[in-house]
Design an enzyme around this catalytic site. Structure first.
Site, mmCIF file in Angstrom:
data_model
loop_
_atom_site.group_PDB
_atom_site.id
_atom_site.type_symbol
_atom_site.label_atom_id
_atom_site.label_comp_id
_atom_site.label_asym_id
_atom_site.label_seq_id
_atom_site.Cartn_x
_atom_site.Cartn_y
_atom_site.Cartn_z
ATOM 1 N N LYS A 117 8.448 4.820 -0.771
ATOM 2 C CA LYS A 117 7.912 3.698 0.001
ATOM 3 C C LYS A 117 6.682 3.108 -0.697
ATOM 4 C CE LYS A 117 4.918 6.575 2.909
ATOM 5 N NZ LYS A 117 4.566 6.987 4.271
ATOM 6 N N ARG A 147 2.945 8.921 16.760
ATOM 7 C CA ARG A 147 3.272 7.617 16.174
ATOM 8 C C ARG A 147 4.694 7.271 16.605
ATOM 9 N NH1 ARG A 147 1.583 8.075 9.872
ATOM 10 N NH2 ARG A 147 3.723 8.848 9.910
ATOM 11 N N TYR A 204 -23.567 -8.387 -7.294
ATOM 12 C CA TYR A 204 -24.036 -9.022 -6.066
ATOM 13 C C TYR A 204 -25.057 -8.159 -5.320
ATOM 14 C CZ TYR A 204 -20.112 -12.263 -6.611
ATOM 15 O OH TYR A 204 -19.241 -13.202 -7.075
ATOM 16 N N MET A 213 -14.622 -8.853 -6.774
ATOM 17 C CA MET A 213 -13.189 -9.071 -6.591
ATOM 18 C C MET A 213 -12.381 -8.793 -7.852
ATOM 19 S SD MET A 213 -11.135 -12.445 -5.244
ATOM 20 C CE MET A 213 -11.860 -12.375 -3.615
#
Length: 412
Positions: A44, A142, A276, A324
């Site tokens: 998966k 779940r 930043y 990013m």
């Protein structure tokens, strides 16, 4: 007359090398841990970020009897790639492609009446029975049928089976805390699972496989192996939990190595802010190296200031915030050329960090580190299976994104 040698290809911006030989060895090691059970390799989420189709083929070549996916769309993509055999998928939502799953011979999980209603309707349309596996919620909370609702679901499934609409191929559940040895929920879930199996079988259900064991249970709980074990993260050589041991202690080898090339190296004075917010300021004159990977590529922003890399033979940490598309490392005055390799994580053979080192740095788990690596990072599959690559020593043609691949490698 001498010939000018061809120019050497530029190193790629970044790459995730996926060692399929290690993956096959992991599958064989896991099979040895559960010798009386069949093994499902879970592929998966693009094989936990490693590349679903190449990893599925490698796992099957190593003896996995089943493949597992979360969504039906993943399972159908495997069929579209020409992969046969048993494929199970378990995360269905209303309106999902039940008929396509039937026609693709998928084993489809059912946890509730709505799902049984939809799959039986699809079977009528398809004119052939569906393969269904009934899932019980034995304590994870779940998906899965609650024990109080299990008798009604079993009775309805048995009626649909008698009508020729479905064949119940499996009964299964999932552990909540198998990665915490000795947790009381483990024994409690096994007790509930055995009771629900007994009820279903007394009602006339005759499954091919009964299964509850995930990777940690496969490694530590032989009493949970039943007929099939579902191995996910362990297939990729990542330990399911530090408490269970390192990959090497578990007989596994990490499959993915994440590397990049330095985009820039520059000298800066003391007191120079980095990235930043200036959460990192140089304490002395130093050199900074720019790594062209960021949180858009899956590098955890939570690892700002802590994420480790190997560059120029030395461990360095992310300096300041992960952005990013890039992050910075303080090279401590070391001069390293642009284009030099930066190893973010791998097996550790060259002294590089591992996925677990990044997990600790980011306050998460190794699963997330490998799975989150984004699509901008090309996967280069090393040591392809001879059965699927008739000439594994050949050098593939250059890939438009990654450039020439190493010998014995395929890129996607």
């Amino acid at each position: 007359m001498s010939q000018t040698p061809p120019p050497q290809p530029a190193p790629p911006r970044a790459r995730a090398e996926v060692d399929l030989g290690a993956l096959r060895a992991n599958v064989r090691a896991l099979r040895a841990r559960a010798p009386r059970a069949a093994l499902m390799a879970v592929v998966k989420s693009d094989a936990y970020g490693h590349g679903m189709v190449p990893c599925a083929r490698a796992a099957l070549a190593a003896g996995a009897g089943w493949l597992g996916t979360a969504t039906p769309h993943e399972a159908l993509a495997l069929r579209a790639a020409g992969i046969g055999g048993r494929i199970m998928c378990w995360l269905w939502t209303p309106g999902d492609p039940w008929r396509a799953g039937i026609e693709a011979d998928l084993d489809m999980s059912v946890s509730a009446m709505w799902a049984l209603t939809e799959v039986t309707a699809a079977a009528r349309e398809a004119g052939r029975p569906a393969r269904v596996q009934l899932k019980a919620d034995t304590g994870l909370g779940r998906s899965g049928c609650a024990p109080a609702d299990w008798p009604a679901l079993v009775a309805a499934a048995r009626a649909a089976e008698a009508e020729g609409l479905i064949k119940v191929t499996g009964l299964w559940s999932h552990f909540a805390c198998a990665d915490e040895p000795g947790h009381p929920s483990i024994a409690a879930q096994l007790h509930v699972f055995r009771d629900l199996l007994d009820h279903a079988e007394k009602a006339g259900i005759d499954p091919e496989v009964r299964h509850i064991a995930n990777s940690p249970a496969t490694l530590t709980l032989p009493e949970s192996h039943f007929d099939l074990v579902r191995t996910g993260i362990a297939v990729y050589g990542v330990s399911p939990a530090p408490e269970l041991g390192t990959p090497a202690e578990l007989g596994l080898r990490p499959v993915m190595t994440l590397a990049a090339s330095l985009a820039l190296v520059k000298h800066v004075p003391a007191g120079h802010g980095v990235s930043y917010g200036h959460h990192y300021v140089t304490g002395r004159e130093t050199t900074l190296g720019l790594v062209p990977l960021g949180y858009a590529d899956g590098i955890p922003r939570h690892a700002s200031g802590t994420g480790p890399v190997l560059v120029g033979g030395e461990w360095r940490r992310v300096a300041g915030r992960v952005a990013m598309d890039q992050f910075v490392v303080d090279l401590g005055g070391q001069t390293v050329d642009e284009g030099s390799e930066v190893l973010l994580f791998g097996p550790g053979d060259r002294g590089e960090p591992t996925a677990e080192d990044w997990a600790r740095a980011a306050g998460t788990i190794g699963y997330e580190i490998v799975t989150r690596i984004g699509s901008r990072v090309p996967r280069v599959h090393l040591d392809p299976d001879p059965e699927t690559d008739p000439d594994p020593e050949s050098v593939p043609e250059a890939d438009a994104e990654t450039g020439p691949a190493p010998a014995g490698a395929t890129a996607r």
